[in-house]
Scaffold this motif. Structure first.
Motif, mmCIF file in Angstrom:
data_model
loop_
_atom_site.group_PDB
_atom_site.id
_atom_site.type_symbol
_atom_site.label_atom_id
_atom_site.label_comp_id
_atom_site.label_asym_id
_atom_site.label_seq_id
_atom_site.Cartn_x
_atom_site.Cartn_y
_atom_site.Cartn_z
ATOM 1 N N ALA A 9 0.828 -1.202 0.000
ATOM 2 C CA ALA A 9 0.000 0.000 0.000
ATOM 3 C C ALA A 9 0.869 1.261 0.000
ATOM 4 N N VAL A 10 1.914 1.272 0.804
ATOM 5 C CA VAL A 10 2.800 2.436 0.871
ATOM 6 C C VAL A 10 3.535 2.620 -0.448
ATOM 7 N N ARG A 11 4.046 1.546 -1.010
ATOM 8 C CA ARG A 11 4.748 1.654 -2.307
ATOM 9 C C ARG A 11 3.799 2.156 -3.399
ATOM 10 N N ALA A 12 2.562 1.692 -3.381
ATOM 11 C CA ALA A 12 1.579 2.149 -4.374
ATOM 12 C C ALA A 12 1.296 3.640 -4.206
ATOM 13 N N ALA A 13 1.227 4.116 -2.965
ATOM 14 C CA ALA A 13 0.983 5.542 -2.715
ATOM 15 C C ALA A 13 2.140 6.379 -3.258
ATOM 16 N N TYR A 14 3.365 5.968 -2.996
ATOM 17 C CA TYR A 14 4.523 6.720 -3.493
ATOM 18 C C TYR A 14 4.619 6.656 -5.015
ATOM 19 N N PHE A 17 2.191 9.185 -6.305
ATOM 20 C CA PHE A 17 2.768 10.515 -6.117
ATOM 21 C C PHE A 17 3.816 10.798 -7.193
ATOM 22 N N ALA A 18 4.705 9.836 -7.424
ATOM 23 C CA ALA A 18 5.760 10.007 -8.439
ATOM 24 C C ALA A 18 5.176 10.178 -9.834
#
Length: 104
Positions: A9-14, A17-18
């Protein structure tokens, strides 16, 4: 419906953003999200929730061009720590600064 681990989930959020997908990034945040911005930036203060994040990014966009590059993701129990580099170029000076940031 797929079940994501905290890390996924955190990697998907970043990633959102990118990719410049602010809507997807904001949707990925917990509604009770809280972020403190230091006195080192003109958008100092605490933003609360998804609406607060949008307001904070609006303040950033008014004053600077900014990017964030996550470099390391560390899993610790139910939390993820992200270490990375922010590149901030104030519109007033045009002089880029790099800032090491830690996100939890």
């Amino acid at each position: 419906m797929a079940v994501f681990s905290n890390m996924q989930a955190v990697r998907a959020a970043y990633r959102a953003f990118a990719d410049g997908d602010l809507d997807a990034f904001v949707r990925s945040l917990d509604p009770a999200f809280l972020s403190g911005q230091s006195a080192a930036v003109p958008w100092i203060g605490v933003c609360r929730g998804r609406h607060g994040v949008r307001e904070m990014f609006g303040k950033v966009a008014e004053r600077a061009r900014a990017t964030y590059q996550p470099e390391e993701f560390i899993e610790a129990d139910d939390r993820i720590v992200v270490l990375g580099q922010a590149r901030i170029t104030p519109r007033r000076t045009g002089e880029e600064a790099q800032v090491r940031e830690l996100h939890v």
